[in-house]
Write a protein that holds these residues in place. Structure first.
Motif, PDB file in Angstrom:
ATOM      1  N   THR A  49      -0.448   1.400  13.259  1.00 30.39           N
ATOM      2  CA  THR A  49      -1.635   0.666  12.812  1.00 30.39           C
ATOM      3  C   THR A  49      -1.235  -0.269  11.665  1.00 30.39           C
ATOM      4  N   GLY A  50      -2.214  -1.056  11.194  1.00 24.89           N
ATOM      5  CA  GLY A  50      -1.884  -2.155  10.292  1.00 24.89           C
ATOM      6  C   GLY A  50      -1.780  -1.815   8.834  1.00 24.89           C
ATOM      7  N   SER A 110       0.760  -1.075   5.505  1.00 24.98           N
ATOM      8  CA  SER A 110       2.116  -1.395   5.084  1.00 24.98           C
ATOM      9  C   SER A 110       3.023  -0.212   5.446  1.00 24.98           C
ATOM     10  N   SER A 169      -1.841  -1.579  17.185  1.00 22.05           N
ATOM     11  CA  SER A 169      -3.099  -2.279  16.896  1.00 22.05           C
ATOM     12  C   SER A 169      -2.817  -3.753  16.590  1.00 22.05           C
ATOM     13  N   ALA A 226      -3.749  -5.387  13.974  1.00 25.57           N
ATOM     14  CA  ALA A 226      -3.317  -5.493  12.571  1.00 25.57           C
ATOM     15  C   ALA A 226      -1.859  -5.042  12.417  1.00 25.57           C
ATOM     16  N   ASN A 228      -4.036  -1.758  22.126  1.00 25.54           N
ATOM     17  CA  ASN A 228      -5.042  -0.856  21.555  1.00 25.54           C
ATOM     18  C   ASN A 228      -6.392  -1.007  22.267  1.00 25.54           C
ATOM     19  N   THR A 269      -3.748   3.368   8.795  1.00 25.90           N
ATOM     20  CA  THR A 269      -4.654   2.682   7.845  1.00 25.90           C
ATOM     21  C   THR A 269      -5.845   3.570   7.498  1.00 25.90           C
ATOM     22  N   MET A 270      -6.520   3.170   6.439  1.00 25.86           N
ATOM     23  CA  MET A 270      -7.766   3.850   6.075  1.00 25.86           C
ATOM     24  C   MET A 270      -8.844   3.549   7.107  1.00 25.86           C
ATOM     25  N   THR A 273      -8.348   3.298  10.392  1.00 27.90           N
ATOM     26  CA  THR A 273      -8.147   4.232  11.514  1.00 27.90           C
ATOM     27  C   THR A 273      -8.467   5.658  11.091  1.00 27.90           C
ATOM     28  N   GLU A 325      -2.010   4.049   1.675  1.00 23.46           N
ATOM     29  CA  GLU A 325      -2.913   3.234   0.859  1.00 23.46           C
ATOM     30  C   GLU A 325      -2.816   3.746  -0.562  1.00 23.46           C
TER      31      GLU A 325
HETATM   32  C1  LIG Z   1      -0.003  -7.178   5.404  1.00 22.21           C
HETATM   33  C2  LIG Z   1      -1.109  -6.163   5.469  1.00 22.21           C
HETATM   34  C3  LIG Z   1      -0.933  -4.946   4.852  1.00 22.21           C
HETATM   35  C4  LIG Z   1      -1.947  -3.978   4.894  1.00 22.21           C
HETATM   36  N1  LIG Z   1      -1.731  -2.764   4.312  1.00 22.21           N
HETATM   37  C5  LIG Z   1      -2.655  -1.795   4.422  1.00 22.21           C
HETATM   38  C6  LIG Z   1      -2.364  -0.487   3.931  1.00 22.21           C
HETATM   39  O1  LIG Z   1      -1.303  -0.206   3.386  1.00 22.21           O
HETATM   40  N2  LIG Z   1      -3.301   0.476   4.121  1.00 22.21           N
HETATM   41  C7  LIG Z   1      -4.501   0.236   4.756  1.00 22.21           C
HETATM   42  O2  LIG Z   1      -5.296   1.160   4.893  1.00 22.21           O
HETATM   43  N3  LIG Z   1      -4.796  -1.014   5.224  1.00 22.21           N
HETATM   44  C8  LIG Z   1      -3.909  -2.025   5.083  1.00 22.21           C
HETATM   45  N4  LIG Z   1      -4.168  -3.279   5.582  1.00 22.21           N
HETATM   46  C9  LIG Z   1      -5.508  -3.546   6.155  1.00 22.21           C
HETATM   47  C10 LIG Z   1      -5.617  -3.112   7.630  1.00 22.21           C
HETATM   48  O3  LIG Z   1      -4.623  -3.743   8.401  1.00 22.21           O
HETATM   49  C11 LIG Z   1      -7.022  -3.472   8.155  1.00 22.21           C
HETATM   50  O4  LIG Z   1      -7.979  -2.615   7.552  1.00 22.21           O
HETATM   51  C12 LIG Z   1      -7.127  -3.378   9.664  1.00 22.21           C
HETATM   52  O5  LIG Z   1      -8.443  -3.705  10.057  1.00 22.21           O
HETATM   53  C13 LIG Z   1      -6.769  -2.006  10.172  1.00 22.21           C
HETATM   54  O6  LIG Z   1      -6.878  -1.971  11.570  1.00 22.21           O
HETATM   55  P1  LIG Z   1      -6.114  -0.861  12.410  1.00 22.21           P
HETATM   56  O7  LIG Z   1      -6.365   0.460  11.753  1.00 22.21           O
HETATM   57  O8  LIG Z   1      -6.736  -0.940  13.772  1.00 22.21           O
HETATM   58  O9  LIG Z   1      -4.677  -1.224  12.465  1.00 22.21           O
HETATM   59  C14 LIG Z   1      -3.181  -4.272   5.543  1.00 22.21           C
HETATM   60  C15 LIG Z   1      -3.343  -5.514   6.160  1.00 22.21           C
HETATM   61  C16 LIG Z   1      -2.334  -6.445   6.114  1.00 22.21           C
HETATM   62  C17 LIG Z   1      -2.531  -7.789   6.791  1.00 22.21           C
END
Ligand SMILES: Cc1cc2nc3c(=O)[nH]c(=O)nc-3n(C[C@H](O)[C@H](O)[C@H](O)COP(=O)(O)O)c2cc1C
Length: 194
Positions: A9-10, A12, A36, A38, A71, A94-95, A97, A130
């Motif tokens: 997931t997105g 870091s 995903s 992200a 996804n 991510t938070m 997900t 996070e």
């Molecule tokens: C470069 C980058 C870094 C990110 N780092 C984090 C992170 O460390 N933790 C987090 O919860 N969201 C982070 N995000 C935000 C999530 O990517 C965002 O909430 C996204 O909607 C999550 O979707 P997903 O859970 O489907 O991947 C980051 C976004 C970007 C673009």
């Protein structure tokens, strides 16, 4: 050999997911990989990997029995409890997900496959990333922990004297493999005070 589901997931820390994938594939396990939208952004920014809609690039980069899903592919076999796997790991997680998992939304393939793991009482491991954490993040993680989900925060340690970023990544990946019950020696385990 076993089958595992890995979701990127997105958050870091895309490198954690890539390192885990290499370890599973090297051991000749089958891996069902969900990425995903992200996560593709983060893979591009952190690792210069631009593999969206290019499953052949994934397979060239990570040799082995790797099956890649969007996804959005809610009709994939791993969305059903009748398809049995040895476990699922969301790395990094991510938070967003975490929230979807905690409330059972099943709004995409990652959330649905993880929901299946929980309802079938199979192994589900999440590697949240996070900082700082707010109360919603903490409450969601508590809810998951109470449902038997392994929470392994991407929180490297220093007692094994890491010499490189790779050593720090391996520490977290080792904890994930331990939770899956996969023997590994990715870092020097603590053996007591000399
Ligand atoms: C470069 C980058 C870094 C990110 N780092 C984090 C992170 O460390 N933790 C987090 O919860 N969201 C982070 N995000 C935000 C999530 O990517 C965002 O909430 C996204 O909607 C999550 O979707 P997903 O859970 O489907 O991947 C980051 C976004 C970007 C673009």
């Amino acid at each position: 050999m076993s089958e595992y589901i890995v979701a990127l997931t997105g958050a870091s820390g895309a490198v954690y997911g890539i390192r885990l994938l290499r370890e599973l594939l090297r051991r000749e396990h089958t891996v069902h990989l969900v990425v995903s939208e992200a996560a593709y952004i983060v893979l591009g920014q952190e690792m210069d990997l631009h593999f969206e809609r290019k499953p052949h690039l994934w397979r060239e980069y990570l040799p082995g029995d790797l099956r890649v899903y969007s996804n959005k592919d809610i009709g994939a076999r791993i969305a059903s409890g009748s398809y049995i796997t040895a476990g699922m790991i969301v790395i990094p997680c991510t938070m967003a997900t975490i929230s979807g998992l905690a409330c059972g939304s099943s709004g995409n393939l990652t959330e649905r496959a993880a929901d299946v793991m929980m309802k079938e009482k199979r192994k589900l491991i999440v590697i949240p990333r996070e900082t700082p954490l707010n109360s919603i993040h903490l409450k969601n993680m508590l809810a998951l922990s109470e449902m038997g989900v392994h929470i392994i925060p991407a929180m490297p340690a220093f007692y094994h004297k890491p010499q490189s970023i790779e050593d720090m990544v391996d520490f977290i990946v080792s904890k994930a493999l331990d939770a899956l019950g996969i023997e590994n020696s990715l870092y020097n385990r603590y053996s007591g005070q000399e």
